[in-house]
Design a protein around this motif. Structure first.
Motif, PDB file in Angstrom:
ATOM      1  N   ILE A 125      -0.946  -3.677   0.188  1.00  0.00           N
ATOM      2  CA  ILE A 125      -2.173  -4.472   0.222  1.00  0.00           C
ATOM      3  C   ILE A 125      -2.092  -5.630  -0.788  1.00  0.00           C
ATOM      4  O   ILE A 125      -3.124  -6.170  -1.193  1.00  0.00           O
ATOM      5  CB  ILE A 125      -3.431  -3.614  -0.055  1.00  0.00           C
ATOM      6  CG1 ILE A 125      -3.236  -2.752  -1.315  1.00  0.00           C
ATOM      7  CG2 ILE A 125      -3.789  -2.747   1.140  1.00  0.00           C
ATOM      8  CD1 ILE A 125      -4.475  -1.979  -1.738  1.00  0.00           C
ATOM      9  N   GLU A 126      -0.861  -6.003  -1.153  1.00  0.00           N
ATOM     10  CA  GLU A 126      -0.711  -7.072  -2.162  1.00  0.00           C
ATOM     11  C   GLU A 126      -1.398  -8.365  -1.712  1.00  0.00           C
ATOM     12  O   GLU A 126      -1.968  -9.082  -2.521  1.00  0.00           O
ATOM     13  CB  GLU A 126       0.776  -7.353  -2.413  1.00  0.00           C
ATOM     14  CG  GLU A 126       1.473  -6.196  -3.097  1.00  0.00           C
ATOM     15  CD  GLU A 126       2.908  -6.062  -2.632  1.00  0.00           C
ATOM     16  OE1 GLU A 126       3.132  -5.819  -1.438  1.00  0.00           O
ATOM     17  OE2 GLU A 126       3.814  -6.193  -3.482  1.00  0.00           O
ATOM     18  N   HIS A 127      -1.337  -8.656  -0.406  1.00  0.00           N
ATOM     19  CA  HIS A 127      -1.888  -9.913   0.121  1.00  0.00           C
ATOM     20  C   HIS A 127      -3.418  -9.876   0.218  1.00  0.00           C
ATOM     21  O   HIS A 127      -4.044 -10.850   0.563  1.00  0.00           O
ATOM     22  CB  HIS A 127      -1.285 -10.213   1.490  1.00  0.00           C
ATOM     23  CG  HIS A 127      -1.516  -9.116   2.500  1.00  0.00           C
ATOM     24  ND1 HIS A 127      -1.033  -7.828   2.338  1.00  0.00           N
ATOM     25  CD2 HIS A 127      -2.203  -9.114   3.659  1.00  0.00           C
ATOM     26  CE1 HIS A 127      -1.395  -7.097   3.363  1.00  0.00           C
ATOM     27  NE2 HIS A 127      -2.114  -7.834   4.182  1.00  0.00           N
ATOM     28  N   LEU A 128      -4.025  -8.718  -0.082  1.00  0.00           N
ATOM     29  CA  LEU A 128      -5.480  -8.587   0.101  1.00  0.00           C
ATOM     30  C   LEU A 128      -6.237  -8.572  -1.226  1.00  0.00           C
ATOM     31  O   LEU A 128      -7.459  -8.439  -1.246  1.00  0.00           O
ATOM     32  CB  LEU A 128      -5.788  -7.276   0.859  1.00  0.00           C
ATOM     33  CG  LEU A 128      -5.092  -7.085   2.205  1.00  0.00           C
ATOM     34  CD1 LEU A 128      -5.390  -5.698   2.763  1.00  0.00           C
ATOM     35  CD2 LEU A 128      -5.543  -8.151   3.199  1.00  0.00           C
ATOM     36  N   LEU A 129      -5.518  -8.703  -2.335  1.00  0.00           N
ATOM     37  CA  LEU A 129      -6.119  -8.433  -3.644  1.00  0.00           C
ATOM     38  C   LEU A 129      -7.326  -9.313  -3.983  1.00  0.00           C
ATOM     39  O   LEU A 129      -8.214  -8.893  -4.725  1.00  0.00           O
ATOM     40  CB  LEU A 129      -5.055  -8.564  -4.753  1.00  0.00           C
ATOM     41  CG  LEU A 129      -4.054  -7.405  -4.806  1.00  0.00           C
ATOM     42  CD1 LEU A 129      -2.935  -7.698  -5.804  1.00  0.00           C
ATOM     43  CD2 LEU A 129      -4.740  -6.085  -5.156  1.00  0.00           C
ATOM     44  N   THR A 130      -7.380 -10.521  -3.421  1.00  0.00           N
ATOM     45  CA  THR A 130      -8.490 -11.416  -3.774  1.00  0.00           C
ATOM     46  C   THR A 130      -9.673 -11.274  -2.813  1.00  0.00           C
ATOM     47  O   THR A 130     -10.727 -11.857  -3.033  1.00  0.00           O
ATOM     48  CB  THR A 130      -8.031 -12.887  -3.758  1.00  0.00           C
ATOM     49  OG1 THR A 130      -7.447 -13.139  -2.480  1.00  0.00           O
ATOM     50  CG2 THR A 130      -7.013 -13.155  -4.850  1.00  0.00           C
ATOM     51  N   ARG A 131      -9.496 -10.502  -1.730  1.00  0.00           N
ATOM     52  CA  ARG A 131     -10.596 -10.376  -0.755  1.00  0.00           C
ATOM     53  C   ARG A 131     -11.658  -9.385  -1.212  1.00  0.00           C
ATOM     54  O   ARG A 131     -11.416  -8.537  -2.065  1.00  0.00           O
ATOM     55  CB  ARG A 131     -10.039  -9.882   0.583  1.00  0.00           C
ATOM     56  CG  ARG A 131      -9.172 -10.904   1.251  1.00  0.00           C
ATOM     57  CD  ARG A 131      -9.142 -10.637   2.726  1.00  0.00           C
ATOM     58  NE  ARG A 131      -7.963 -11.234   3.319  1.00  0.00           N
ATOM     59  CZ  ARG A 131      -7.501 -10.927   4.525  1.00  0.00           C
ATOM     60  NH1 ARG A 131      -8.110 -10.009   5.250  1.00  0.00           N
ATOM     61  NH2 ARG A 131      -6.435 -11.516   5.011  1.00  0.00           N
ATOM     62  N   LYS A 132     -12.829  -9.472  -0.547  1.00  0.00           N
ATOM     63  CA  LYS A 132     -13.902  -8.497  -0.755  1.00  0.00           C
ATOM     64  C   LYS A 132     -13.785  -7.424   0.333  1.00  0.00           C
ATOM     65  O   LYS A 132     -13.279  -7.699   1.426  1.00  0.00           O
ATOM     66  CB  LYS A 132     -15.267  -9.193  -0.637  1.00  0.00           C
ATOM     67  CG  LYS A 132     -15.474 -10.317  -1.654  1.00  0.00           C
ATOM     68  CD  LYS A 132     -16.153  -9.753  -2.895  1.00  0.00           C
ATOM     69  CE  LYS A 132     -16.140 -10.737  -4.055  1.00  0.00           C
ATOM     70  NZ  LYS A 132     -16.876 -11.980  -3.806  1.00  0.00           N
ATOM     71  N   PRO A 133     -14.280  -6.214   0.072  1.00  0.00           N
ATOM     72  CA  PRO A 133     -14.169  -5.139   1.072  1.00  0.00           C
ATOM     73  C   PRO A 133     -14.680  -5.535   2.461  1.00  0.00           C
ATOM     74  O   PRO A 133     -14.093  -5.151   3.470  1.00  0.00           O
ATOM     75  CB  PRO A 133     -15.010  -4.012   0.469  1.00  0.00           C
ATOM     76  CG  PRO A 133     -14.893  -4.225  -0.996  1.00  0.00           C
ATOM     77  CD  PRO A 133     -14.846  -5.717  -1.195  1.00  0.00           C
ATOM     78  N   GLY A 134     -15.763  -6.323   2.517  1.00  0.00           N
ATOM     79  CA  GLY A 134     -16.321  -6.723   3.809  1.00  0.00           C
ATOM     80  C   GLY A 134     -15.378  -7.565   4.651  1.00  0.00           C
ATOM     81  O   GLY A 134     -15.590  -7.737   5.855  1.00  0.00           O
ATOM     82  N   GLN A 135     -14.327  -8.098   4.010  1.00  0.00           N
ATOM     83  CA  GLN A 135     -13.377  -8.935   4.758  1.00  0.00           C
ATOM     84  C   GLN A 135     -12.136  -8.135   5.166  1.00  0.00           C
ATOM     85  O   GLN A 135     -11.124  -8.719   5.526  1.00  0.00           O
ATOM     86  CB  GLN A 135     -12.938 -10.117   3.869  1.00  0.00           C
ATOM     87  CG  GLN A 135     -14.098 -11.012   3.460  1.00  0.00           C
ATOM     88  CD  GLN A 135     -13.706 -11.962   2.342  1.00  0.00           C
ATOM     89  OE1 GLN A 135     -13.144 -11.547   1.322  1.00  0.00           O
ATOM     90  NE2 GLN A 135     -13.998 -13.233   2.533  1.00  0.00           N
ATOM     91  N   LEU A 136     -12.228  -6.816   5.094  1.00  0.00           N
ATOM     92  CA  LEU A 136     -11.071  -5.969   5.408  1.00  0.00           C
ATOM     93  C   LEU A 136     -11.351  -5.096   6.625  1.00  0.00           C
ATOM     94  O   LEU A 136     -12.507  -4.759   6.897  1.00  0.00           O
ATOM     95  CB  LEU A 136     -10.761  -5.036   4.222  1.00  0.00           C
ATOM     96  CG  LEU A 136     -10.495  -5.670   2.871  1.00  0.00           C
ATOM     97  CD1 LEU A 136     -10.294  -4.586   1.823  1.00  0.00           C
ATOM     98  CD2 LEU A 136      -9.273  -6.582   2.938  1.00  0.00           C
ATOM     99  N   SER A 137     -10.296  -4.693   7.321  1.00  0.00           N
ATOM    100  CA  SER A 137     -10.447  -3.722   8.411  1.00  0.00           C
ATOM    101  C   SER A 137     -10.685  -2.340   7.800  1.00  0.00           C
ATOM    102  O   SER A 137     -10.482  -2.135   6.590  1.00  0.00           O
ATOM    103  CB  SER A 137      -9.177  -3.686   9.257  1.00  0.00           C
ATOM    104  OG  SER A 137      -8.144  -3.047   8.543  1.00  0.00           O
ATOM    105  N   GLY A 138     -11.086  -1.392   8.620  1.00  0.00           N
ATOM    106  CA  GLY A 138     -11.334  -0.023   8.145  1.00  0.00           C
ATOM    107  C   GLY A 138     -10.103   0.576   7.479  1.00  0.00           C
ATOM    108  O   GLY A 138     -10.179   1.174   6.406  1.00  0.00           O
ATOM    109  N   GLY A 139      -8.946   0.379   8.099  1.00  0.00           N
ATOM    110  CA  GLY A 139      -7.705   0.933   7.554  1.00  0.00           C
ATOM    111  C   GLY A 139      -7.358   0.299   6.212  1.00  0.00           C
ATOM    112  O   GLY A 139      -6.882   0.971   5.297  1.00  0.00           O
ATOM    113  N   GLN A 140      -7.625  -1.024   6.113  1.00  0.00           N
ATOM    114  CA  GLN A 140      -7.336  -1.706   4.846  1.00  0.00           C
ATOM    115  C   GLN A 140      -8.282  -1.236   3.750  1.00  0.00           C
ATOM    116  O   GLN A 140      -7.869  -1.005   2.608  1.00  0.00           O
ATOM    117  CB  GLN A 140      -7.476  -3.227   5.046  1.00  0.00           C
ATOM    118  CG  GLN A 140      -6.346  -3.806   5.896  1.00  0.00           C
ATOM    119  CD  GLN A 140      -6.622  -5.234   6.339  1.00  0.00           C
ATOM    120  OE1 GLN A 140      -7.769  -5.672   6.424  1.00  0.00           O
ATOM    121  NE2 GLN A 140      -5.569  -5.968   6.640  1.00  0.00           N
TER     122      GLN A 140
END
Ligand SMILES: Nc1ncnc2c1ncn2[C@@H]1O[C@H](COP(=O)(O)OP(=O)(O)OP(=O)(O)O)[C@@H](O)[C@H]1O
Ligand SMILES: [Mg+2]
Length: 386
Positions: A125-140
């Protein structure tokens, strides 16, 4: 690192409601990995929440390293939990969600950054570190929730179905990662899953629960080979164990189970058994992999000709369905042995692996929790085919 013991734990959500947990007794050694399985609503998450301290127990005691923690607040228990419903902080970035527990423990920033980088790499999930939970899929989101627990080094990890929202490929990868991580860290862990393979491969011990009651607690091998009752036998294993209702017979001091494919019959010798089992309605249990194609040369095992109703190639195995005693029975064969539907096969059974259950109560018959000794040693009467 810690031992975890549940002594006679009861939980009710309110007066007048039925008990959700009933007299739970479990003991896991330091560094052990316990798998908790059971049908939806049986109380798995309730048990996890009680261990974490998010729910109070109604009776009994929960001990960590022999000290009663039942009255302690969750933050004092040093237990990290991954919830079935992620429970991420919605306004924080992924990085801050993972770092949160470390910050409140006042870990130096450089160490926090290194720890976040480590778990982010592990969980991809290195590429997701700056996102907020609402911007992620369930699995992420689920992986971030795992990351938050893994960034800490608590005494005990609790995982409530942590991989259930991942796609099949990632799930298999994460399963191996979980196992590697546990081998490395050796942190005492309780892990809830619905996945048969996770249940069999990840745990040192498995607890099978139904209606708030632990049905059996043992090693994966014990649970699989020596199920205590029909429920455990049917719950563990995929494809599931075959269950054939029949009435036992006795001949020359030996118990027999008569199998009938419509084309032929065979007597499955079950060895000399306790008096009282003959003439009794039982359920005979046999796993799909314990029924095989009979070799060209007889090897003494009971055989039976049966017509193939349907086949299901799964890749590594081919599941072959026949009808025995009016019941659909699954046999697990190698793909190169796979017949066509409508063909007649000669199947063989290993009577030493057959289990018997009481048709009324579902309890295991024979030695409690284990196959009958004479069956286990293979000392069974020669089969008589017809
Ligand atoms: N806060 C609550 N108040 C009242 N009843 C509850 C509460 N939480 C759970 N229950 C009930 O307790 C029982 C066990 O629920 P629990 O969530 O522990 O099951 P579970 O085994 O985790 O199920 P699943 O596999 O679906 O997650 C259910 O009947 C549920 O409705
Ligand atoms: Mg649950």
């Amino acid at each position: 690192m810690a031992t975890l013991e549940l002594r006679n734990v009861n939980k009710t959500y309110g007066a007048g409601l039925p008990d959700t947990l009933k007299n739970i007794e479990l003991k896991i050694d330091d560094g052990e990995f316990l798998i908790l399985v059971g049908p939806s609503g049986c109380g798995k998450s309730t048990l996890m929440n009680c261990i974490a301290g998010l729910e109070n127990i109604s009776g009994g005691a929960i001990l960590v390293d022999d000290a009663d923690i039942s009255g302690m607040s969750p933050k004092d228990r040093d237990i990290a939990m991954v919830f079935q419903s992620y429970a991420l902080y919605p306004t924080m970035s992924v990085r801050d969600n993972i770092a949160f527990g470390l910050k409140i423990r006042k870990m130096p920033t450089a160490e926090i950054d290194a720890e976040v980088a480590r778990v982010a790499k592990l969980l991809q999930i290195e590429h997701l570190l700056t996102r907020k939970p609402g911007q992620l899929s369930g699995g992420q989101q689920q992986r971030v929730a795992m990351g938050r627990a893994l960034a800490r080094r608590p005494k005990i990890y609790l995982f409530d179905e942590p991989l259930s929202n991942l796609d099949a490929k990632l799930r298999v990868e994460m399963r191996t990662e979980m196992k590697l991580m546990h081998q490395r860290l050796k942190t005492t862990t309780v892990y809830v899953t619905h996945d048969q393979i996770e249940a069999m491969t990840l745990g040192d011990k498995v607890a099978v629960m139904k209606d708030g009651i632990i049905q059996q607690f043992g090693t994966p091998k014990q649970i699989y080979n020596d199920p205590a009752n029909l429920f455990v036998a049917s719950f563990i294993g995929s494809p599931p164990m075959n269950f054939i209702p029949l009435r036992l017979q006795r001949q020359d001091g030996h118990l027999l189970a008569l199998l009938d494919s419509g084309q032929a019959r065979c007597e499955l010798p079950l060895g000399p058994k306790d008096a009282g089992l003959e003439d009794r309605e039982v359920i005979l249990g046999i796993r799909p992999e314990q029924i095989s194609l009979a070799p060209a040369e007889a090897n003494g095992l009971p055989t039976l000709r049966a017509e193939v109703q349907v086949i299901e190639p799964t890749g590594p195995d081919t599941l072959v369905f026949v009808t025995l005693n009016g019941t659909k029975v699954c046999c697990r064969l190698a793909p190169d042995q796979a017949p066509e539907a409508g063909e007649t096969l000669t199947l063989q059974f290993d009577p030493a692996r057959v289990l018997l259950f009481d048709a009324q109560t579902g309890e295991r018959l024979g030695a409690a929790g284990a196959p009958m000794p004479e069956a286990r040693s293979g000392n069974v009467a020669q089969f008589k085919g017809r």
